[in-house]
Design a protein around this motif. Structure first.
Motif, PDB file in Angstrom:
ATOM      1  N   ASP A   1       0.808  -1.224   0.000  1.00  0.00           N
ATOM      2  CA  ASP A   1       0.000   0.000   0.000  1.00  0.00           C
ATOM      3  C   ASP A   1       0.838   1.270   0.000  1.00  0.00           C
TER       4      ASP A   1
ATOM      5  N   LEU B   1      -7.148   5.023   1.272  1.00  0.00           N
ATOM      6  CA  LEU B   1      -5.916   4.308   1.597  1.00  0.00           C
ATOM      7  C   LEU B   1      -5.157   5.023   2.711  1.00  0.00           C
TER       8      LEU B   1
ATOM      9  N   ARG C   1      -7.428  -1.522   1.365  1.00  0.00           N
ATOM     10  CA  ARG C   1      -6.079  -1.887   0.964  1.00  0.00           C
ATOM     11  C   ARG C   1      -6.031  -1.994  -0.546  1.00  0.00           C
ATOM     12  N   SER C   2      -4.840  -2.247  -1.092  1.00  0.00           N
ATOM     13  CA  SER C   2      -4.640  -2.196  -2.539  1.00  0.00           C
ATOM     14  C   SER C   2      -3.620  -3.238  -2.968  1.00  0.00           C
TER      15      SER C   2
END
Length: 401
Positions: free
Chosen positions: A103, A126, A132-133
Motif C-alpha cells: 500500500d 488508503l 487496501r490495494s
C-alpha cells in the motif's frame, strides 16, 4: 553525511518503540491464535480485530502515514529508524501505522501520478486505512525481472480500456479489504521498448477479473495473501489510466525505488530482533555444562551478526540520505546495492538465530521461521538479486570507461 537523528526523528522513533513494546509485541500471540483458528477455512483471510485496535492506538499516538514525506514531514532518513522499529513485528506493526507494503508504494504512486478524482476515490481511503490495494505487474509466463516483458494487453476501445492477461504473486489480493488494483500492461506493442507499457486502476469488483488461486510462500499463507489473477476482457473507463499512456515503465521505476528501501529498513529491524532473540537464548540455554553464550562458536555467530547488521544499516542510511538529497534516480546504485545486501544479511542473521534456538527455531514458538521466509522472499520481490547486481555492475563499469 550526518546520520545523527533529528529531534523529530528521535521523537518519532521513541514513540514507535514505546508503541511496539507496550501494544504491538503483546498482541502477537492473540493475532496468531486468531489466524490459527481459521487456517484452511473460508475465513482464513479474516483480519484479526486487534489490528484495527492497534491502528486506532497508532493514530492517537501520532504514528500514522509516516512513510510519505509530503504527509508526515519526515525525510526518508528520518523515517528509516521508525521503519526499522516496525520491522521487529513485520506482520502487525507496519499495518498498525499504515506503512505496510504494497500500500505504501501504491499510495506514493497515486500521490505522484493520480488525477484529483483518482486521489479522492482511492488515495484518501488508503491514507485513512479504510481499504487496501494491490500492484499487479509480475506475470507467470515471462521473466518479470525485466518489466518490459509484460504481456498483459491493455487495449483502448472507445472510452474504455479492455484488459486481458495473467498476473501472479500479487500481494494483498486475498484480503477482502483490497479494493483497488494498479495493473501494468502493454497499450502499444509497436512503441519504443520503454514506452509500450501503461498502468490502469481496476476496482476489485470489475467483471472479468478472476482470482485464480492464492500462492503460499514456502508453505506460509499470510493474512493478505499473494495470488494469481486472470483478466478476461476486463473493461474500465479510460479515466482509470494512471499518468499518461506509455508512462507505465517510468511509473514502475518511481514506485519501486522508495518501496525497496522501505523493505530494507524493516529488514534491519527483523535482523535486530533476531539478534535479540539469539542473545537471550544463548544466555539462558545450557549445553555441555555451560551457557551457550560461553561457547566460542555461538559468540562468533553473535559477533558476526552484529557486524553485518551495522554495515547494512549504514548503507541503508546513506541511501536514504541520497534519496532525500538527489531523488531516487540519484540513488539508483545504492538502492540496487541495499536490495541485494540487506536481505542477504538478514537471511544470514536469522539463520544463525535459528541455529542457536535448535528445534524451537523451526517452530512457530518464535517468529524466526517466518522471518526467514520473508527475508528470503525479498531476494526476489521488487526485483531479484541478479537484476540489482547488474545495475551496480553497470554503474561501476561506466565509471571506468
Amino acid at each position: 553525511m550526518d546520520f545523527a537523528p533529528s529531534a523529530a526523528a528521535d521523537d518519532y522513533t521513541k514513540r514507535m518503540r514505546a508503541f511496539l513494546d507496550e501494544k504491538v509485541l503483546p498482541a502477537e500471540a492473540g493475532y496468531e491464535a486468531f489466524r490459527a483458528e481459521r487456517r484452511g477455512t473460508p475465513r482464513e483471510w479474516d483480519l484479526p480485530p486487534v489490528v484495527e485496535e492497534l491502528k486506532s492506538e497508532a493514530r492517537a499516538r501520532g504514528l500514522w502515514n509516516l512513510f510519505l514525506p509530503a504527509i508526515s514531514g519526515l525525510s526518508n532518513l528520518e523515517y528509516a529508524a521508525v521503519a526499522e522499529v516496525s520491522g521487529w513485528s513485520p506482520v502487525i506493526a507496519p499495518e498498525a501505522i499504515n506503512c505496510q507494503a504494497p500500500d505504501t508504494g501504491n499510495m506514493e504512486t497515486l500521490h505522484l501520478f493520480g488525477t484529483p478524482e483518482q486521489k479522492q476515490e482511492w488515495l484518501e481511503p488508503l491514507l485513512a486505512g479504510e481499504i487496501r490495494s494491490a500492484f499487479a505487474m509480475t506475470e507467470p509466463d515471462v521473466a518479470s525481472s525485466d518489466a518490459t516483458n509484460v504481456q498483459t494487453s491493455i487495449r483502448r476501445d472507445g472510452d474504455d480500456y479492455v484488459i486481458n492477461g495473467k498476473k501472479w504473486w500479487i500481494s494483498g489480493t486475498a484480503d477482502p479489504r483490497c479494493r483497488i488494483f494498479i495493473v501494468m500492461g502493454k497499450t502499444d506493442p509497436d512503441a519504443p521498448k520503454h514506452r509500450q507499457q501503461s498502468m490502469v486502476l481496476v476496482p476489485r469488483d470489475t467483471p472479468g477479473m478472476e482470482i485464480v488461486r492464492h500462492l503460499p510462500t514456502f508453505g506460509y499463507q499470510d493474512q493478505h495473501g499473494h495470488s494469481e489473477i486472470a483478466f478476461h476482457d476486463v473493461r474500465v473507463p479510460a479515466t482509470n489510466l494512471l499518468g499518461e499512456e506509455g508512462g507505465g515503465f517510468a511509473i514502475a521505476q518511481a514506485r519501486l525505488g522508495p518501496g525497496r528501501i522501505h523493505h530494507c529498513m524493516r529488514l534491519i529491524g527483523m535482523a535486530e530482533r533476531s539478534i535479540d532473540l539469539m542473545v537471550r537464548r544463548a544466555q539462558n540455554r545450557v549445553a555441555f555444562g555451560r551457557p551457550l553464550a560461553e561457547q566460542g562458536v555461538v559468540r562468533e555467530q553473535i559477533a558476526q551478526s552484529r557486524i553485518e547488521v551495522e554495515q547494512a544499516r549504514l548503507l541503508v542510511l546513506k541511501t536514504a540520505w541520497l534519496i532525500d538529497k538527489y531523488g531516487a534516480k540519484g540513488a539508483a546504485t545504492e538502492i540496487a546495492a541495499i536490495k541485494v545486501i540487506v536481505p542477504r544479511i538478514a537471511c544470514a542473521v536469522i539463520d544463525r538465530a535459528l541455529q542457536v534456538h535448535g528445534g524451537a527455531g523451526m517452530s512457530d514458538d518464535t517468529p524466526l521461521a517466518y522471518f526467514y521466509v520473508w527475508a528470503r522472499a525479498l531476494r526476489l520481490a521488487d526485483g531479484p538479486d541478479e537484476v540489482h547486481l547488474r545495475t551496480v555492475a553497470r554503474q561501476e563499469l561506466g565509471r571506468h570507461t
